[in-house]
Scaffold this motif. Structure first.
Motif: not given
Length: 126
Positions: A49, A51, A55-56, A58, A79, A83, A99, A101-102
């Protein structure tokens, strides 16, 4: 919120391109799995994922909107809870869950994923 992209975000696409460049093949948004993982390696059962920091939530980059703060806090916390629930479901089905992170470097993440996939394939052969 409905205008926010669910799939094919820039961070996800950079990671997918790097994985594909390395010769790794995967399913995208696998519809049968809980949470529809962004990237799924079905043979080795690895769900990835990507994330978003907002939205999640961080720990490094998460910010909380000032307007309607209570509603946003509940929304974002839900959210994160969702998860964890889908992670438990996937593990129950025998999948490993990762998971990322972006903001993480796609090459470094691809190194991690490639290692996990190769280790799983080696274990599968034995």
């Amino acid at each position: 919120m409905s205008r926010m992209p669910r799939a094919r975000t820039n961070p996800e696409m950079r990671l997918r391109r790097e994985l594909h460049r390395r010769g790794l093949r995967y399913r995208v948004n696998h519809p049968v799995l809980p949470g529809r993982p962004d990237i799924a390696f079905t043979k080795v059962r690895l769900a990835v994922f990507v994330d978003g920091c907002f939205w999640h939530m961080c720990p490094q980059h998460s910010t909380m909107p000032k307007n309607n703060a209570e509603w946003w806090a509940q929304k974002l916390q839900r959210n994160v809870t969702r998860d964890r629930e889908k992670d438990v479901q996937l593990v129950g089905l025998g999948w490993k869950v990762l998971h990322v992170w972006e903001h993480e470097d796609p090459e470094a993440v691809a190194d991690t994923i490639e290692g996990l996939v190769r280790d799983a394939r080696a274990t599968e052969r034995n």
